[in-house]
Design a protein around this motif. Structure first.
Motif, mmCIF file in Angstrom:
data_model
loop_
_atom_site.group_PDB
_atom_site.id
_atom_site.type_symbol
_atom_site.label_atom_id
_atom_site.label_comp_id
_atom_site.label_asym_id
_atom_site.label_seq_id
_atom_site.Cartn_x
_atom_site.Cartn_y
_atom_site.Cartn_z
ATOM 1 N N GLY A 20 61.659 12.775 -58.716
ATOM 2 C CA GLY A 20 62.998 12.302 -59.067
ATOM 3 C C GLY A 20 63.060 11.721 -60.470
ATOM 4 N N LEU A 21 62.056 10.936 -60.845
ATOM 5 C CA LEU A 21 62.039 10.334 -62.184
ATOM 6 C C LEU A 21 61.930 11.394 -63.268
ATOM 7 N N ILE A 22 61.042 12.344 -63.063
ATOM 8 C CA ILE A 22 60.884 13.404 -64.063
ATOM 9 C C ILE A 22 62.154 14.241 -64.160
ATOM 10 N N SER A 23 62.740 14.566 -63.028
ATOM 11 C CA SER A 23 63.988 15.333 -63.029
ATOM 12 C C SER A 23 65.106 14.570 -63.744
ATOM 13 N N GLN A 24 65.218 13.278 -63.439
ATOM 14 C CA GLN A 24 66.241 12.435 -64.065
ATOM 15 C C GLN A 24 66.061 12.399 -65.587
ATOM 16 N N LEU A 25 64.836 12.227 -66.036
ATOM 17 C CA LEU A 25 64.572 12.168 -67.475
ATOM 18 C C LEU A 25 64.789 13.524 -68.133
ATOM 19 N N ASN A 26 64.294 14.585 -67.520
ATOM 20 C CA ASN A 26 64.472 15.921 -68.085
ATOM 21 C C ASN A 26 65.938 16.312 -68.161
#
Length: 185
Positions: free
Chosen positions: A75-81
């Motif tokens: 979720g964090l990586i998706s949110q940042l990307n």
């Protein structure tokens, strides 16, 4: 474009110096949490997520420093990307920029699952140790840290939000919520 560091250790007495000290990148800003990675409700993580802008790169020592849950990590990586922010894990030499890369995705899922497993194993050992210590009469539980409770109450009474109080004090938002609930009762 800014190079932003996110550093996390699990407790106040742990040292953050080894993380990203020799990453070879000039870091513009650093966000440091001294909290468990079991949740994403960490003041500096939340501040970093708010601060990061399109074109920035988040530098993290290793995957388990960002999250100890595979779902949280994804979720964090998706949110940042989605915001156009890249994430660089130095220990694993992985970069996530939003571009499709099946090998990176596989490695992220595998290493994220390992981090989650490690956390579960640590908790299991802790529970086993507590049971044995209680049986031996050596475990009394930890004492609540109430040093900041008066300051938390004052900030809440002034109308400040739970999240802002947590950032101001440098504690977990759940601590502020507990103080708030206790003050109501």
């Amino acid at each position: 474009m800014q190079n932003i560091a996110y550093v996390r250790v699990s407790s106040l007495d742990q040292n953050t110096e080894r993380q990203l000290s020799d990453c070879g990148v000039a870091l513009d800003k650093t966000f440091t949490d001294k909290l468990s990675g079991a949740t994403t409700e960490r003041p500096e993580l939340l501040a970093m997520l708010d601060y990061a802008r399109e074109g920035d790169c988040i530098h993290v020592h290793s995957i388990d420093r960002l999250a100890r849950s595979l779902v949280d990590l994804q979720g964090l990586i998706s949110q940042l990307n989605t915001k156009g922010v890249a994430v660089h894990f130095h220990k694993e030499s992985l970069v996530f920029s939003g571009d499709a890369n099946p090998m990176n995705d596989l490695l992220l899922n595998m290493l994220g699952a390992v981090a989650q497993f490690e956390r579960a194993t640590i908790l299991e050992r802790q529970r086993e140790g507590i049971v044995k210590a209680k049986a031996a009469g050596k475990y009394k539980g930890r004492k609540a840290n109430t040093a900041n409770h008066d300051q938390i109450k004052k900030l809440l009474d002034s109308g400040m939000s739970v999240r802002k109080v947590a950032l101001e004090i440098g504690c977990n938002p759940s601590t502020v919520q507990r103080v708030k609930a206790k003050a109501r009762s």
